[in-house]
Design a protein around this motif. Sequence first.
Motif, PDB file in Angstrom:
ATOM      1  N   GLN A 167       0.832  -1.208   0.000  1.00  0.00           N
ATOM      2  CA  GLN A 167       0.000   0.000   0.000  1.00  0.00           C
ATOM      3  C   GLN A 167       0.866   1.257   0.000  1.00  0.00           C
ATOM      4  O   GLN A 167       1.894   1.318   0.664  1.00  0.00           O
ATOM      5  CB  GLN A 167      -0.908   0.044   1.226  1.00  0.00           C
ATOM      6  CG  GLN A 167      -2.124  -0.853   1.136  1.00  0.00           C
ATOM      7  CD  GLN A 167      -3.022  -0.724   2.357  1.00  0.00           C
ATOM      8  OE1 GLN A 167      -2.570  -0.399   3.449  1.00  0.00           O
ATOM      9  NE2 GLN A 167      -4.302  -0.993   2.177  1.00  0.00           N
ATOM     10  N   LEU A 168       0.418   2.256  -0.761  1.00  0.00           N
ATOM     11  CA  LEU A 168       0.986   3.596  -0.698  1.00  0.00           C
ATOM     12  C   LEU A 168      -0.190   4.560  -0.695  1.00  0.00           C
ATOM     13  O   LEU A 168      -0.885   4.714  -1.693  1.00  0.00           O
ATOM     14  CB  LEU A 168       1.898   3.882  -1.890  1.00  0.00           C
ATOM     15  CG  LEU A 168       2.572   5.264  -1.826  1.00  0.00           C
ATOM     16  CD1 LEU A 168       3.900   5.172  -1.086  1.00  0.00           C
ATOM     17  CD2 LEU A 168       2.804   5.839  -3.212  1.00  0.00           C
ATOM     18  N   MET A 169      -0.428   5.182   0.443  1.00  0.00           N
ATOM     19  CA  MET A 169      -1.561   6.079   0.596  1.00  0.00           C
ATOM     20  C   MET A 169      -1.099   7.515   0.374  1.00  0.00           C
ATOM     21  O   MET A 169      -0.173   7.991   1.029  1.00  0.00           O
ATOM     22  CB  MET A 169      -2.171   5.934   1.989  1.00  0.00           C
ATOM     23  CG  MET A 169      -2.659   4.525   2.279  1.00  0.00           C
ATOM     24  SD  MET A 169      -3.925   3.990   1.125  1.00  0.00           S
ATOM     25  CE  MET A 169      -4.421   2.436   1.844  1.00  0.00           C
ATOM     26  N   THR A 170      -1.766   8.190  -0.563  1.00  0.00           N
ATOM     27  CA  THR A 170      -1.341   9.529  -0.984  1.00  0.00           C
ATOM     28  C   THR A 170      -2.118  10.649  -0.312  1.00  0.00           C
ATOM     29  O   THR A 170      -1.768  11.821  -0.477  1.00  0.00           O
ATOM     30  CB  THR A 170      -1.487   9.668  -2.506  1.00  0.00           C
ATOM     31  OG1 THR A 170      -2.865   9.458  -2.863  1.00  0.00           O
ATOM     32  CG2 THR A 170      -0.625   8.640  -3.230  1.00  0.00           C
ATOM     33  N   SER A 171      -3.183  10.309   0.402  1.00  0.00           N
ATOM     34  CA  SER A 171      -3.945  11.326   1.136  1.00  0.00           C
ATOM     35  C   SER A 171      -4.721  10.658   2.257  1.00  0.00           C
ATOM     36  O   SER A 171      -4.968   9.439   2.215  1.00  0.00           O
ATOM     37  CB  SER A 171      -4.903  12.086   0.210  1.00  0.00           C
ATOM     38  OG  SER A 171      -5.853  11.215  -0.372  1.00  0.00           O
ATOM     39  N   PRO A 307       4.637   8.077  -6.013  1.00  0.00           N
ATOM     40  CA  PRO A 307       3.681   7.027  -6.390  1.00  0.00           C
ATOM     41  C   PRO A 307       4.088   6.246  -7.642  1.00  0.00           C
ATOM     42  O   PRO A 307       3.969   5.014  -7.674  1.00  0.00           O
ATOM     43  CB  PRO A 307       2.383   7.804  -6.619  1.00  0.00           C
ATOM     44  CG  PRO A 307       2.506   9.004  -5.746  1.00  0.00           C
ATOM     45  CD  PRO A 307       3.952   9.371  -5.808  1.00  0.00           C
ATOM     46  N   LEU A 308       4.574   6.949  -8.666  1.00  0.00           N
ATOM     47  CA  LEU A 308       4.973   6.267  -9.901  1.00  0.00           C
ATOM     48  C   LEU A 308       6.187   5.375  -9.660  1.00  0.00           C
ATOM     49  O   LEU A 308       6.253   4.234 -10.167  1.00  0.00           O
ATOM     50  CB  LEU A 308       5.281   7.295 -10.989  1.00  0.00           C
ATOM     51  CG  LEU A 308       4.070   8.072 -11.541  1.00  0.00           C
ATOM     52  CD1 LEU A 308       4.523   9.177 -12.481  1.00  0.00           C
ATOM     53  CD2 LEU A 308       3.101   7.130 -12.243  1.00  0.00           C
ATOM     54  N   PRO A 321       0.958  -3.376  -6.074  1.00  0.00           N
ATOM     55  CA  PRO A 321       0.865  -2.054  -5.433  1.00  0.00           C
ATOM     56  C   PRO A 321      -0.584  -1.596  -5.332  1.00  0.00           C
ATOM     57  O   PRO A 321      -1.413  -1.898  -6.185  1.00  0.00           O
ATOM     58  CB  PRO A 321       1.647  -1.151  -6.383  1.00  0.00           C
ATOM     59  CG  PRO A 321       1.483  -1.795  -7.731  1.00  0.00           C
ATOM     60  CD  PRO A 321       1.376  -3.276  -7.484  1.00  0.00           C
ATOM     61  N   GLU A 322      -0.882  -0.878  -4.269  1.00  0.00           N
ATOM     62  CA  GLU A 322      -2.190  -0.236  -4.106  1.00  0.00           C
ATOM     63  C   GLU A 322      -1.947   1.237  -3.812  1.00  0.00           C
ATOM     64  O   GLU A 322      -1.561   1.599  -2.706  1.00  0.00           O
ATOM     65  CB  GLU A 322      -2.992  -0.866  -2.964  1.00  0.00           C
ATOM     66  CG  GLU A 322      -4.357  -0.219  -2.764  1.00  0.00           C
ATOM     67  CD  GLU A 322      -5.054  -0.624  -1.480  1.00  0.00           C
ATOM     68  OE1 GLU A 322      -5.947   0.126  -1.039  1.00  0.00           O
ATOM     69  OE2 GLU A 322      -4.707  -1.669  -0.911  1.00  0.00           O
ATOM     70  N   ILE A 323      -2.134   2.064  -4.819  1.00  0.00           N
ATOM     71  CA  ILE A 323      -1.972   3.509  -4.660  1.00  0.00           C
ATOM     72  C   ILE A 323      -3.356   4.078  -4.393  1.00  0.00           C
ATOM     73  O   ILE A 323      -4.240   4.009  -5.246  1.00  0.00           O
ATOM     74  CB  ILE A 323      -1.362   4.161  -5.917  1.00  0.00           C
ATOM     75  CG1 ILE A 323      -0.152   3.355  -6.420  1.00  0.00           C
ATOM     76  CG2 ILE A 323      -1.003   5.607  -5.631  1.00  0.00           C
ATOM     77  CD1 ILE A 323       0.997   3.277  -5.460  1.00  0.00           C
TER      78      ILE A 323
END
Length: 387
Positions: A167-171, A307-308, A321-323
């Motif tokens: 996971q990568l959480m952007t907000s 993210p990229l 990946p889970e963005i």
Amino acid sequence: MDIKTLREENKLIDLFCNLAQIPSPSLGEETLSNWIVDYCKANNIPCEQDSYKNVHINIEATAPKKLPLLLSAHMDVIGDDSAVKLILDGDLIKADGRTLGADDKAGVANALYFAQKLAADKDYKHGGLEIILTRDEESGMTGIKHVDFSKIKSKYVLVLDSDTLGQLMTSGASYTNVKIELNTFKGGHSGIDIGDQTRENAAKLLADLISEFPQGVFCTEGDKIVTSCNIGGISAGKLDVTNIINTHGEATYSIRSSSVAKEEELKNLMSFLIADFNKEYSGIAEAKITFEEHMPAFEKVEDDYIPLLFEAVAKKEGITPEISSFHAGAETHIYANQTNASGEKFSPYLVGLATVCNMHSDKEFVDYKTIIQGQRLLEAFFRAYNG
């Protein structure tokens, strides 16, 4: 294989188990903080404790023109200071009868293990690694609030505190408490005064008022919730007293939003409904609304570099990946609203380097193989970041 054999065969898992076996409830992390300092000294990792017993690690750049990177994790866990007995159940590590604390000791272990390997490799050309291990994330976030951000060089921050590998959480959503107070200017007897049109029952007026308020999801983006509003409770009068005309009532709400603009739109709507009510019932009743921010929003930044890069590295490592975004809070929210030593706003991301299930309960467990995969992902990401 038993837990002892697993620990002997894998240094990363042994490190995680050592961390997990040290009880560290919120504001009771001093023993763990001191243990980490000793670990760093034994492995030649430059570190220090600040005045609040957060641990700071700073591995200097070997290629100063490259960008530094900050890793962050928290040392405290949900649970008490009772002994932690670890159990291996297949690929799962559990704690006997209590929380395991893989939230966030899986993140702490991955950060420390990577720091140990990086500090030992003098030929590795990189822009520097900073690590902050904080206290009291779970109950009040006082640890991160005691950090001196002006000493941090990095712009990009990976907060290693998500519960799923990849996971990568952007907000992430803010958390704002809302309180509505309603008062009428005349009470009275439920029989004698009931026909007086200058008297209104605060309980009834409050019910009418909040029926106009939004409830639940307020704004979405795709299939993700951006802004929500939830009523917490309503209080007016007493259930066993029916012979008075109530003069006071209260209601509470929570607002969560990963968009400052959408949160302001919702707050403005609530304030408008209050003003409209006060106009309608002028001279009879008055309502007031107050907003109290407990956590600011963690808004998505325009820059898609991390993210990229993360997505490409994860796929190369065979990890899905889970963005995405998350409708809750973490230390990302604090970083997102602070600046570093150069005056740049931080660009934080919530990252999953292990899969942790049933967090905050005595059923919590972690798949130890995902911790190992998370280390591979972290190493590969750092290589790509410094490529």
